[in-house]
Enzyme design. Structure first.
Site, mmCIF file in Angstrom:
data_model
loop_
_atom_site.group_PDB
_atom_site.id
_atom_site.type_symbol
_atom_site.label_atom_id
_atom_site.label_comp_id
_atom_site.label_asym_id
_atom_site.label_seq_id
_atom_site.Cartn_x
_atom_site.Cartn_y
_atom_site.Cartn_z
ATOM 1 N N ARG A 8 41.717 74.855 37.155
ATOM 2 C CA ARG A 8 42.492 73.718 36.612
ATOM 3 C C ARG A 8 43.325 73.003 37.677
ATOM 4 O O ARG A 8 44.278 72.294 37.364
ATOM 5 C CB ARG A 8 43.387 74.150 35.458
ATOM 6 C CG ARG A 8 42.617 74.681 34.274
ATOM 7 C CD ARG A 8 43.399 74.530 32.993
ATOM 8 N NE ARG A 8 42.595 74.977 31.869
ATOM 9 C CZ ARG A 8 42.583 76.216 31.417
ATOM 10 N NH1 ARG A 8 43.336 77.127 31.983
ATOM 11 N NH2 ARG A 8 41.826 76.531 30.396
ATOM 12 N N LYS A 63 41.108 59.043 44.042
ATOM 13 C CA LYS A 63 39.894 59.091 43.208
ATOM 14 C C LYS A 63 38.988 60.164 43.780
ATOM 15 O O LYS A 63 38.758 60.206 44.994
ATOM 16 C CB LYS A 63 39.140 57.751 43.269
ATOM 17 C CG LYS A 63 39.600 56.722 42.283
ATOM 18 C CD LYS A 63 38.635 55.527 42.319
ATOM 19 C CE LYS A 63 39.098 54.408 41.431
ATOM 20 N NZ LYS A 63 38.229 53.220 41.544
ATOM 21 N N GLU A 84 33.983 48.111 54.175
ATOM 22 C CA GLU A 84 35.181 48.334 53.342
ATOM 23 C C GLU A 84 36.391 47.644 53.975
ATOM 24 O O GLU A 84 37.285 47.177 53.259
ATOM 25 C CB GLU A 84 35.452 49.835 53.154
ATOM 26 C CG GLU A 84 34.370 50.599 52.394
ATOM 27 C CD GLU A 84 34.337 50.326 50.870
ATOM 28 O OE1 GLU A 84 35.191 49.586 50.365
ATOM 29 O OE2 GLU A 84 33.417 50.866 50.210
ATOM 30 N N LYS A 112 45.292 49.148 50.717
ATOM 31 C CA LYS A 112 44.915 50.072 49.638
ATOM 32 C C LYS A 112 46.140 50.783 49.062
ATOM 33 O O LYS A 112 46.289 50.885 47.836
ATOM 34 C CB LYS A 112 43.869 51.074 50.142
ATOM 35 C CG LYS A 112 43.441 52.008 49.033
ATOM 36 C CD LYS A 112 42.020 52.464 49.093
ATOM 37 C CE LYS A 112 41.676 53.200 47.808
ATOM 38 N NZ LYS A 112 40.383 53.813 47.831
ATOM 39 N N GLU A 162 43.993 52.640 37.771
ATOM 40 C CA GLU A 162 43.054 51.529 37.587
ATOM 41 C C GLU A 162 43.094 50.941 36.174
ATOM 42 O O GLU A 162 42.063 50.770 35.515
ATOM 43 C CB GLU A 162 41.620 51.960 37.944
ATOM 44 C CG GLU A 162 40.744 50.767 38.271
ATOM 45 C CD GLU A 162 39.395 51.152 38.838
ATOM 46 O OE1 GLU A 162 39.343 51.867 39.844
ATOM 47 O OE2 GLU A 162 38.391 50.715 38.255
ATOM 48 N N ARG A 171 44.187 47.710 40.372
ATOM 49 C CA ARG A 171 43.312 48.518 41.246
ATOM 50 C C ARG A 171 41.846 48.095 41.130
ATOM 51 O O ARG A 171 41.040 48.361 42.021
ATOM 52 C CB ARG A 171 43.484 50.013 40.942
ATOM 53 C CG ARG A 171 42.716 50.881 41.930
ATOM 54 C CD ARG A 171 43.107 52.332 41.900
ATOM 55 N NE ARG A 171 42.334 53.080 42.873
ATOM 56 C CZ ARG A 171 42.593 54.312 43.249
ATOM 57 N NH1 ARG A 171 43.614 54.954 42.742
ATOM 58 N NH2 ARG A 171 41.824 54.926 44.143
ATOM 59 N N ASN A 179 37.444 47.212 43.616
ATOM 60 C CA ASN A 179 36.006 47.310 43.320
ATOM 61 C C ASN A 179 35.256 46.059 43.763
ATOM 62 O O ASN A 179 34.074 45.903 43.449
ATOM 63 C CB ASN A 179 35.784 47.546 41.826
ATOM 64 C CG ASN A 179 36.381 48.871 41.385
ATOM 65 O OD1 ASN A 179 36.414 49.821 42.162
ATOM 66 N ND2 ASN A 179 36.866 48.930 40.161
ATOM 67 N N HIS A 218 31.554 45.992 44.544
ATOM 68 C CA HIS A 218 30.994 47.282 44.137
ATOM 69 C C HIS A 218 30.131 47.231 42.879
ATOM 70 O O HIS A 218 29.294 48.111 42.683
ATOM 71 C CB HIS A 218 32.110 48.319 43.974
ATOM 72 C CG HIS A 218 32.602 48.856 45.295
ATOM 73 N ND1 HIS A 218 33.180 48.053 46.253
ATOM 74 C CD2 HIS A 218 32.581 50.105 45.832
ATOM 75 C CE1 HIS A 218 33.495 48.787 47.304
ATOM 76 N NE2 HIS A 218 33.146 50.034 47.075
ATOM 77 N N HIS A 223 27.010 48.970 44.028
ATOM 78 C CA HIS A 223 26.570 50.279 43.525
ATOM 79 C C HIS A 223 25.156 50.198 42.963
ATOM 80 O O HIS A 223 24.353 51.130 43.135
ATOM 81 C CB HIS A 223 27.523 50.783 42.428
ATOM 82 C CG HIS A 223 28.728 51.492 42.977
ATOM 83 N ND1 HIS A 223 29.805 51.827 42.208
ATOM 84 C CD2 HIS A 223 29.005 51.948 44.224
ATOM 85 C CE1 HIS A 223 30.712 52.445 42.954
ATOM 86 N NE2 HIS A 223 30.250 52.522 44.182
ATOM 87 N N HIS A 236 26.147 53.429 51.367
ATOM 88 C CA HIS A 236 27.171 52.761 50.559
ATOM 89 C C HIS A 236 27.717 51.489 51.237
ATOM 90 O O HIS A 236 27.810 50.432 50.604
ATOM 91 C CB HIS A 236 28.311 53.760 50.286
ATOM 92 C CG HIS A 236 29.409 53.187 49.446
ATOM 93 N ND1 HIS A 236 29.237 52.861 48.123
ATOM 94 C CD2 HIS A 236 30.699 52.862 49.753
ATOM 95 C CE1 HIS A 236 30.377 52.375 47.637
ATOM 96 N NE2 HIS A 236 31.267 52.364 48.604
HETATM 97 N N1 GLY Z 1 37.315 52.621 46.199
HETATM 98 C C1 GLY Z 1 38.026 51.954 45.167
HETATM 99 C C2 GLY Z 1 39.266 52.657 44.732
HETATM 100 O O1 GLY Z 1 39.667 53.642 45.332
HETATM 101 O O2 GLY Z 1 39.875 52.237 43.783
#
Ligand code: GLY
Length: 339
Positions: free
Chosen positions: A108, A130, A172, A214, A224, A228, A232, A235, A239, A249
C-alpha cells in the site's frame, strides 16, 4: 545547485539539479534501500548506485507491463523490503514510471525517489507524481498519483544517452516552451547546433526552465482536474501515433505537437507563421512532424485513449508560442486536423 519543490496532496517532492555522487548519499535513508534500474543504465552508471539490492529491468518501453511490476513486487518480498523501505528508481522514463507505480502499490505504498538519466525523464516523466504502466499497448492505462520524495537530476548522465533518445527528450522541452516559455523557444531556435551537441550550460538552462514550467503547473493542479491537462499538449495524437507506428514516445509527441499546431491554425487560434516556426524548430532538432499511418487507425487508437470522456477529448490548442488553451472537442472536430 538548483532546487524546486512540489507540495501536493500525494506528498512533497524536492527536485534537485546537481551531481549524483555529492548529493545522493544525503538524500537516501541510511538503510533499507532497494534500487530499480535497467540493463543499459546499470552498465553506464552502476558505479553511482548505493550499496543496496538492485533489480535490473530490460531497457525499453516493452518492459513497462503489469508482468514486470508483479515480478518486481515478488523480488521486493524476496529481498525483504517492507513498509519502511525506500525504493530508488535510477534510469529513464520507463524505470521512473515503473518504480513510482510499484512503490505506490507495494504494501500500500512505500517511499521512493528518482535519479532520472534521460532528458525525457529529467524534464517530464520523473516530475509531478504520475506513475504508470502500459496495458495492451495503451500508454499508462494503469497508474497512480504519488510524489517521489526527491528527484535528483544530474545532466552528466546525458553523456551516455543515445542521440535519438536525447532528441526524444527535446520534444518534451519544445512542449514546455509552447505551453509557457516563449523565450526558451527562441533560445532553442538560436542555439540548435549547441543544443544538439549537448553544450553543458545550455542543457542546464533547458532542464531548469522545463522543470520550472512543469513544477509551477503541478503545484497548481496536481491531480489534473484542470490546468495540468495543458501538459498533455501533443499527447492525444502523439499517444495514438506511438501505439499505431510503434515509434519512441518523444518522436510521437513531436508529431502530436505538429498536429496540435495544425488544428490550432485551422481553428483560427494560431498564426500560420507561428505554426511554421514550430514545425521548423521540431525538424531542426531532428524530430519527425508527420506520420504515414492512415488517419483511421490513429482515430481508432484515440477512441481508446484514457483521456477521452464520453465523446469529448480535452484537446490542448496552441494560441501562440508560450500560451495554450484546453478545449473539449468532439471526435468529429478532431478529424478536421486530418484534412
Ligand atoms: N506528462 C504529463 C504530466 O505529467 O501531466
Amino acid at each position: 545547485m538548483q532546487e524546486f519543490t512540489i507540495n501536493g496532496a500525494t506528498g512533497s517532492s524536492k527536485i534537485i539539479l546537481d551531481n549524483i555522487p555529492d548529493c545522493l548519499p544525503d538524500l537516501l535513508p541510511g538503510a533499507d534501500v532497494f534500487v530499480i534500474t535497467d540493463d543499459q543504465v546499470k552498465s553506464h552508471w552502476g558505479h553511482f548506485f548505493p550499496n543496496a539490492p538492485v533489480y535490473v529491468m530490460k531497457a525499453g518501453e516493452r518492459s513497462k507491463t503489469i508482468d514486470t511490476a508483479t515480478d518486481i513486487c515478488r523480488w521486493l518480498t524476496k529481498v525483504g523490503a517492507d513498509r519502511s523501505s525506500f525504493i530508488l528508481g535510477f534510469g529513464g522514463g520507463v524505470v521512473c514510471d515503473m518504480t513510482g507505480f510499484v512503490a505506490s502499490v507495494y504494501m500500500r505504498g512505500v517511499s521512493f525517489g528518482y535519479v532520472p538519466t534521460s532528458l525525457l525523464a529529467q524534464i517530464d516523466a520523473a516530475i509531478g507524481g504520475k506513475t504508470g504502466i502500459n496495458l495492451d499497448g495503451f500508454k499508462n492505462m494503469i497508474g497512480t498519483f504519488r510524489q517521489p520524495k526527491f528527484v535528483l537530476i544530474d545532466p552528466q548522465t546525458l553523456n551516455t544517452l543515445p542521440d535519438i533518445e536525447y532528441r526524444n527528450g527535446l520534444a518534451e522541452a519544445v512542449k514546455h516552451c509552447l505551453i509557457a516559455d516563449k523565450s526558451m523557444f527562441n533560445m532553442l531556435m538560436e542555439h540548435i547546433p549547441d543544443i544538439l551537441a549537448k553544450k553543458t550550460n545550455l542543457i542546464r538552462q533547458l532542464i531548469e526552465r522545463s522543470v520550472r514550467v512543469k513544477v509551477d503547473i503541478v503545484n497548481r493542479d496536481e491531480l489534473e482536474a484542470g490546468e495540468r491537462r495543458k501538459l498533455n499538449l501533443g499527447h492525444t495524437w502523439g499517444h495514438a501515433v506511438e501505439k499505431t507506428d510503434t515509434i519512441p514516445h518523444g518522436q510521437a509527441v513531436s508529431i502530436g505537437l505538429a498536429f496540435a499546431a495544425k488544428l490550432s491554425e485551422q481553428r483560427g487560434m494560431l498564426k500560420k507563421t507561428q505554426r511554421q516556426d514550430i514545425i521548423r524548430l521540431l525538424q531542426l532538432l531532428g524530430l519527425p512532424t508527420e506520420t504515414n499511418t492512415p488517419a483511421a487507425l490513429i482515430y481508432d487508437a484515440i477512441q481508446k485513449d484514457k483521456k477521452k470522456e464520453d465523446d469529448k477529448i480535452h484537446f490542448v490548442f496552441i494560441k501562440e508560442i508560450g500560451s495554450v488553451e484546453v478545449i473539449p472537442i468532439t471526435m468529429k472536430e478532431l478529424t478536421k486536423g486530418f484534412i
